[in-house]
Design an enzyme around this catalytic site. Structure first.
Site, PDB file in Angstrom:
ATOM      1  CD  GLU B  53      -2.990  -0.358   2.458  1.00 40.90           C
ATOM      2  OE1 GLU B  53      -2.762   0.601   3.216  1.00 40.90           O
ATOM      3  OE2 GLU B  53      -3.802  -1.255   2.724  1.00 40.90           O
ATOM      4  CG  ASP B  64      -3.802   8.776   7.876  1.00 37.46           C
ATOM      5  OD1 ASP B  64      -3.672   7.554   8.116  1.00 37.46           O
ATOM      6  OD2 ASP B  64      -4.045   9.231   6.746  1.00 37.46           O
TER       7      ASP B  64
END
Lengths: 403, 275
Positions: B53, B64
């Site tokens: 990824e 995040d």
């Protein structure tokens, strides 16, 4: 005007205003956002909720706020007849509480146990902390570090009201970063927490819901101006950061074609510099904080840091309904610089005995520029959406540099 | 172009045959700079990463935690952008034709790039899948369809808040695999409780035959081993990115990162041996 041709029938059921708006959030938040939408839809048509809201708006917030003829400013400019909608007289000193009172009643109805909010100038933070105190719900406010410095009085007010203030260091330490951090909190504590978004931005249904709660401003203005002048105003003026006080004033008049509508963005140090917050005048469409709207961004889609002397306008985006109204040409989007706002701030204080917040000082700066050329029978209504008590220290600092 | 489409599918099929879960490693493209990031990416497959990824840096990564926020900032400060991320994929593909690459990020940089140009360029570079954190099913058609045309899998996310009412919508039109966000929260968060995770996974399993990867809060070889018993893949992100942050001044950084990935890989290799 029939329903199909109305500006007031937006957003559509997916939360879109044309291509703007929508629900661009992490999947974790989707169920709660759908729940807020459903609960708000039910509350809106429930007379018990309406009555409750009206009660607190009248007896706690102090509505209706007066519509005041600013006679000395009118004389000084020698043009249009200038009225102020005095939302700075609300409890807590700004229009923000119109929305927080509505949303906290909704949060209670939904059984939520904890409230979070972002704040820039601190007005929304204070308004949220206030209703949390009143309704006995724990309150966490995210505020950029830069904003905490320039809005110190509001930080203290929020603490007095029992809120926990979390300083946000990331990015530029302003409203955008506070909103990121509030979204991170919400995604983590989604089970019991309600996020009171302070402006007409964020994922659907927030832009429409916050607008609805603020639109009491325009509804009152319609009644008050008809009582005072026997007719509708010719023009409206409001400042825009996220755009909630402006939508609050404008929404009622969107379908009245004779009413010319102006919104004033923060031009910071000038639109020809990189230090401004004018996302509609100088931005491009993009996606941030749950909606598609105009943003200040690079050609790689990275969000730029905004700048304004006013912490409440210091945001690189704008509510999606404004983005749409801009494209439709219904609202005229203009801007005023830091210095123009500072001048207007002092001018209004001295002539009217009203110290405006730095946010509506931007609207005043435009009025100062625009009103003199208008005929004396032109009726202009400006939203005085906040008072300047919170700004006196930072204005003193700026004036020290100028003088 | 069907070659790209097959990478994710054949990787999972191969691993299922060998009865082991996949290790998916996340790094942010361009962190701390493009050259070092490229070195790490090139070394990941040999260290045992089954899928990669690659994070596309964004200024406002609202899903995040601090570790990945900082990695975005390092990458952007080094001058990284979406074009460079695709450049990295192109370079990687010159040496490696089999490891699937999934780009992960936020919608705005893709939207600004131009959706169809992005899908075309990503596909040509050798991208196999896309995970766009702020694009739920209600909004994803605008990217999902062009991605499909370019033969890129659009990977849907499930979360602890995905109930039985929501799940059918999430798995419809999903392709590649399902990415299960194991905890309500941001990346680098707490590790999910075993029991509730097991329950979520069996719930999702009822709705789809696609492989299920589990991410968020998976930090150690032990975590990876646990996940490998329950799911088709374990995703490790923040823990790897933290190694990059810790060693960004050191000449051993790439080796340290790769050594860590190797230890995670050992965990997926042995995870199901006792079952």
């Amino acid at each position: 005007m029939d329903a199909l041709n109305s500006y007031k029938n937006f957003p559509n059921s997916d939360g879109h205003f044309g291509i703007y708006g929508g629900r661009f959030v992490a999947e974790t938040l989707m169920p709660v956002i759908l729940e807020v939408e459903k609960s708000y839809g039910e509350a809106k048509s429930d007379p018990v909720f309406r009555n409750q809201l009206d009660y607190y708006l009248n007896h706690y917030v102090g509505r209706p706020s007066p519509l005041y003829f600013a006679e000395r400013l009118t004389e000084d400019l020698g043009g249009a007849k200038i009225y102020f909608k005095r939302d700075e007289l609300n409890h807590t000193g700004a229009h923000k509480i119109n929305n927080t009172i509505g949303q906290i009643l909704l949060a209670r109805r939904m059984g939520k146990k904890r409230i979070i909010a972002e704040t820039g100038a601190g007005q929304h933070g204070v308004a949220t902390a206030t209703v949390c105190a009143r309704f006995d719900l724990p309150c966490v406010i995210y505020m950029g570090e830069t904003d905490m410095t320039r809005q110190a009085p509001n930080v203290f007010r929020m603490k007095l009201l029992g809120a926990e203030i979390v300083p946000v260091k990331s990015g530029s330490g302003t409203l955008k970063d506070a909103m990121n951090e509030a979204l991170r909190d919400w995604v983590t504590n989604v089970e019991d927490t309600y996020y009171i978004i302070g402006t007409v931005a964020g994922p659907h249904p927030f832009p429409a819901m916050v607008r609805d709660f603020q639109s009491v401003i325009g509804r009152e203005v319609r009644e008050q101006i008809i009582e005072a002048e026997g007719r509708l105003p010719d023009s409206l003026v409001a400042c825009i950061g996220g755009g909630s006080n402006a939508m609050g004033l404008f929404y009622e008049f969107l379908d009245d074609k004779s009413v010319q509508i102006n919104a004033v963005e923060a031009a910071g140090k000038g639109l020809n510099t990189t230090s401004h917050a004018a996302s509609l005048s100088a931005g491009t469409p993009g996606i941030l904080h749950g909606n598609r709207t105009y943003l200040l961004q690079t050609d790689d889609g990275q969000i730029k840091e905004a700048h304004s002397i006013s912490a409440g306008l210091d945001y690189p985006g704008i509510g999606p309904e404004h983005a749409w109204l801009r494209d439709m040409g219904r609202v005229n989007y203009v801007s005023a610089t830091d210095n123009e706002a500072l001048e207007a701030f002092q001018w209004c204080s001295k002539l009217e005995g009203i110290i405006p917040a730095l946010e509506p000082a931007h609207a005043l700066a435009y009025v100062r520029d625009y009103a003199p050329d208008l005929p004396s029978d032109h009726i202009l209504v400006m939203n005085m959406c906040g008072r300047g008590d919170k700004d006196i220290f930072s204005v003193a600092e700026h004036l020290g540099k100028i003088l | 172009m069907t070659a790209t489409k097959l990478r994710i599918k054949s990787t999972f099929e191969e691993l299922a045959t060998g009865n082991r879960a996949a290790l998916i490693t996340f790094i942010t493209a361009g962190d701390p700079n493009m050259e070092t990031s490229m070195q790490i990416m090139d070394a990941l497959p040999d260290a045992g990463a089954d899928l990669i990824e690659l994070g596309m840096p964004f200024t406002d990564p609202m899903a995040d935690g601090p570790i990945i926020q900082l990695s975005s900032q390092r990458a952007l400060r080094s001058g990284h952008n979406t074009h460079r991320t695709l450049e990295m994929v192109k370079k990687f593909r010159r040496k490696n034709q089999h490891t699937p690459i999934i780009l992960m990020g936020y919608f705005n940089p893709i939207y600004t790039y131009g959706i169809s140009d992005f899908c075309h360029d990503a596909s040509t570079a050798g991208v196999d899948g896309l995970i766009v954190v702020d694009l739920p099913p209600e909004e994803d058609e605008q990217l999902r369809k062009p991605a499909k045309t370019s033969d890129i899998d659009f990977i849907r996310l499930t979360t602890p808040t995905s109930d039985t009412k929501r799940l059918p919508r999430l798995v419809t039109n999903a392709s590649g695999f399902i990415y299960h966000v194991s905890v309500a929260g941001i990346t680098g968060a707490q590790t999910a409780k075993q029991n509730s995770l097991k329950k979520s996974l069996s719930q999702i399993r009822k709705h789809t035959d696609l492989p299920i990867a589990v991410g968020f809060g998976i930090k150690t070889p032990k975590d990876v081993m646990n996940i490998s018993k329950m799911a088709d893949a374990a995703v490790v992100g923040s823990a790897i990115v933290q190694k990059i942050a810790d060693g960004s001044d050191s000449s051993h950084m790439v080796e340290d990162v790769i050594g860590f990935v190797r230890s995670l890989s050992n965990a997926v290799q042995t995870g199901r041996l006792d079952q």
